[in-house]
Design a protein around this motif. Structure first.
Motif, PDB file in Angstrom:
ATOM      1  N   ASP A 292       0.840  -1.195   0.000  1.00  0.00           N
ATOM      2  CA  ASP A 292       0.000   0.000   0.000  1.00  0.00           C
ATOM      3  C   ASP A 292       0.881   1.253   0.000  1.00  0.00           C
ATOM      4  OD1 ASP A 292      -2.576  -1.251   0.081  1.00  0.00           O
ATOM      5  OD2 ASP A 292      -2.172  -1.788   2.166  1.00  0.00           O
ATOM      6  N   ILE A 293       1.922   1.215   0.821  1.00  0.00           N
ATOM      7  CA  ILE A 293       2.886   2.319   0.901  1.00  0.00           C
ATOM      8  C   ILE A 293       4.278   1.713   1.018  1.00  0.00           C
ATOM      9  CG2 ILE A 293       3.610   4.387   2.172  1.00  0.00           C
ATOM     10  CD1 ILE A 293       0.799   4.497   3.404  1.00  0.00           C
TER      11      ILE A 293
ATOM     12  N   SER B  46      10.560  -7.492   5.157  1.00  0.00           N
ATOM     13  CA  SER B  46      10.727  -6.040   4.989  1.00  0.00           C
ATOM     14  C   SER B  46       9.431  -5.262   5.198  1.00  0.00           C
ATOM     15  CB  SER B  46      11.320  -5.689   3.613  1.00  0.00           C
ATOM     16  OG  SER B  46      12.611  -6.224   3.474  1.00  0.00           O
ATOM     17  N   ARG B  47       8.416  -5.915   5.767  1.00  0.00           N
ATOM     18  CA  ARG B  47       7.203  -5.168   6.105  1.00  0.00           C
ATOM     19  C   ARG B  47       7.424  -4.428   7.415  1.00  0.00           C
ATOM     20  NH1 ARG B  47       0.840  -7.190   6.078  1.00  0.00           N
ATOM     21  NH2 ARG B  47      -0.012  -5.239   6.923  1.00  0.00           N
TER      22      ARG B  47
ATOM     23  N   VAL C  97       6.259   5.902  -1.746  1.00  0.00           N
ATOM     24  CA  VAL C  97       5.513   5.555  -2.947  1.00  0.00           C
ATOM     25  C   VAL C  97       4.140   5.048  -2.514  1.00  0.00           C
ATOM     26  CG1 VAL C  97       5.371   4.057  -4.965  1.00  0.00           C
ATOM     27  CG2 VAL C  97       7.573   4.978  -4.264  1.00  0.00           C
ATOM     28  N   ILE C  98       3.097   5.548  -3.173  1.00  0.00           N
ATOM     29  CA  ILE C  98       1.726   5.167  -2.833  1.00  0.00           C
ATOM     30  C   ILE C  98       0.870   5.304  -4.088  1.00  0.00           C
ATOM     31  CG2 ILE C  98       1.194   7.522  -2.072  1.00  0.00           C
ATOM     32  CD1 ILE C  98      -0.730   6.321  -0.006  1.00  0.00           C
ATOM     33  N   ARG C  99      -0.161   4.482  -4.190  1.00  0.00           N
ATOM     34  CA  ARG C  99      -1.082   4.595  -5.323  1.00  0.00           C
ATOM     35  C   ARG C  99      -1.850   5.915  -5.216  1.00  0.00           C
ATOM     36  NH1 ARG C  99      -3.161   1.453  -9.318  1.00  0.00           N
ATOM     37  NH2 ARG C  99      -1.859  -0.308  -8.678  1.00  0.00           N
TER      38      ARG C  99
ATOM     39  N   LYS D  99       0.112   1.889  10.270  1.00  0.00           N
ATOM     40  CA  LYS D  99       1.185   0.903  10.127  1.00  0.00           C
ATOM     41  C   LYS D  99       0.721  -0.537  10.325  1.00  0.00           C
ATOM     42  CE  LYS D  99       3.077   1.092  14.855  1.00  0.00           C
ATOM     43  NZ  LYS D  99       2.125   2.040  15.461  1.00  0.00           N
ATOM     44  N   ASN D 100      -0.328  -0.737  11.129  1.00  0.00           N
ATOM     45  CA  ASN D 100      -0.841  -2.091  11.343  1.00  0.00           C
ATOM     46  C   ASN D 100      -2.066  -2.402  10.489  1.00  0.00           C
ATOM     47  OD1 ASN D 100       1.119  -2.667  13.340  1.00  0.00           O
ATOM     48  ND2 ASN D 100      -0.097  -1.550  14.859  1.00  0.00           N
ATOM     49  N   ILE D 101      -2.497  -1.446   9.680  1.00  0.00           N
ATOM     50  CA  ILE D 101      -3.686  -1.621   8.843  1.00  0.00           C
ATOM     51  C   ILE D 101      -3.295  -1.767   7.373  1.00  0.00           C
ATOM     52  CG2 ILE D 101      -5.866  -0.567   8.124  1.00  0.00           C
ATOM     53  CD1 ILE D 101      -5.889   0.898  10.826  1.00  0.00           C
ATOM     54  N   LYS D 102      -2.427  -0.898   6.917  1.00  0.00           N
ATOM     55  CA  LYS D 102      -1.964  -0.931   5.529  1.00  0.00           C
ATOM     56  C   LYS D 102      -0.691  -1.772   5.414  1.00  0.00           C
ATOM     57  CE  LYS D 102      -5.059   2.071   4.019  1.00  0.00           C
ATOM     58  NZ  LYS D 102      -6.129   1.686   3.071  1.00  0.00           N
ATOM     59  N   ARG D 103      -0.454  -2.255   4.215  1.00  0.00           N
ATOM     60  CA  ARG D 103       0.776  -3.005   3.939  1.00  0.00           C
ATOM     61  C   ARG D 103       1.882  -1.992   3.613  1.00  0.00           C
ATOM     62  NH1 ARG D 103       0.641  -8.279   2.333  1.00  0.00           N
ATOM     63  NH2 ARG D 103       2.089  -7.878   0.615  1.00  0.00           N
TER      64      ARG D 103
END
Length: 371
Positions: free
Chosen positions: A145-146, A171-172, A194-196, A224-228
């Motif tokens: 996601d980011i 690396s997450r 970088v993000i969509r 941080k715990n919701i998005k990848r």
């Protein structure tokens, strides 16, 4: 390039002391002939990012003048280009940028009108070279996601003014602390994300609804715990100049031939070019291990120093381990050591300046034509 670029260049830092009174940090001179924002702009251009928005706010006049033409970074195209956004009073909004997320939200129409699927966000106060294509490919490969570009700092380094991250084996990112008092890691964020594009628009709109204004604290740390969110490691030269000591050290790094050759090698760092004569070394000049920019006139000893454009050094002077910013005038018989001399400053003859306990900032506004 399937990304649009955003450069956050509106901030100020109390750690810069007097140096940020005249200009934004992104406009600080670096390496003899560059401005700090040149590195982010050149990385965008060298990565074939055709559309770049620069968000400015604090003391932006010199930065705006520097960016008055996009041709130096090859953004003068029919498709895309270089856009400069400052806070604008409208019927819906009369606020200055209240944070990095708010700065992007106030210019969200720019994002909505673009067609590129991704956005590369970077700060304007860092000195580095990076191929954004590589981090974008990594972002797509990880289905992130980011993605945040990160760097391992040497053991024992002070990382308290950076965002410090911890990641798992894949690396997450599992933990992100902004400017921690006690860091649990020496891996820091370099301020490149970088993000969509559509996801960024959604996040910014939601943050605005909740009166959240900071991209790091209200987006990266909160999600941080919701998005990848993944980390992309870089091992190349990188430095943030947003303090007096780091600004001084970054410039001194350019006296190292390896650092100079790194930034001079392809792809090069581009900057606005002034039509100035080459430096002039008169009888009595003695220059060693120094960078002397165009338009300078030298009459004395200069050692381990960086002189920016149009600096005049009088007779019988000693300039040692110092940075002299643009258009400074150093009178005869003056000793300058371990100092940063502010631009357009005038140091009277027979004066002594020495930073004995750290770097001394010299800001003298004497009328040079009355001396």
């Amino acid at each position: 390039m399937k990304a649009v670029g955003i450069i956050l260049a509106g901030g100020n830092s109390n750690r810069m002391k007097e140096l940020s009174r005249k200009r934004a940090i992104a406009a600080m001179p670096v390496g003899g002939s560059f401005r700090c924002i040149d590195f982010a702009l050149s990385n965008m251009s060298n990565s074939h990012v055709q559309t770049v928005a620069v968000l400015t706010q604090y003391n932006a006049r010199s930065l705006n003048e520097h960016l008055s033409s996009s041709k130096w970074w090859d953004f003068g195209r029919k498709q895309g280009g270089l856009f400069l956004f400052t806070p604008t009073v409208t019927a819906e909004n009369s606020d200055w940028y209240r944070g990095t997320a708010d700065a992007m939200y106030q210019n969200i129409d720019f994002l909505k009108k673009r067609h590129e699927p991704y956005v590369i966000i970077t700060n304007g106060d860092c000195v580095y070279k990076m191929d954004y294509n590589k981090i974008l490919d990594y972002h797509i490969e990880k289905k992130a996601d980011i993605t945040i570009a990160c760097k391992d700092m040497p053991v024992g380094s002070d990382v308290s003014r950076f965002g410090v991250i911890r990641m798992n084996e894949d690396s997450r990112i599992i933990d992100f602390e902004e400017k921690p008092l006690m860091a649990q890691s020496n891996t820091i964020s370099t301020g490149v994300y970088v993000i969509r594009r559509r996801q960024l628009i959604e996040i910014l709109e939601k943050a605005a609804e909740e009166n959240r204004f900071d991209f790091v604290n209200d987006v990266l740390i909160r999600y941080k715990n919701i998005k990848r969110i993944y980390a992309y490691k870089t091992n190349e030269y990188w430095s943030n100049i947003a303090s007096v000591d780091s600004y001084y050290q970054t410039n001194m790094d350019f006296l190292n031939p390896e650092v100079r050759s790194y930034f001079r090698a392809e792809p090069k760092i581009h900057s606005k070019v002034d039509d100035l004569p080459p430096a002039k070394y008169n009888t009595g000049s003695d220059v060693s291990n120094s960078l002397i920019a165009s338009g300078c006139i030298i009459n004395s000893k200069v050692e381990n120093s960086i002189l920016f454009k149009k600096v005049f050094i009088g007779k019988n002077c000693v300039i040692k381990n110092s940075i002299i910013l643009n258009d400074a005038y150093i009178g005869d018989n003056t000793h300058v050591e371990n100092c940063i001399v502010e631009s357009r400053g005038t140091l009277k003859a027979n004066t002594y300046y020495c930073g004995e306990n750290g770097i001394k900032i010299v800001s003298e506004e004497n009328e040079r034509y009355m001396l």
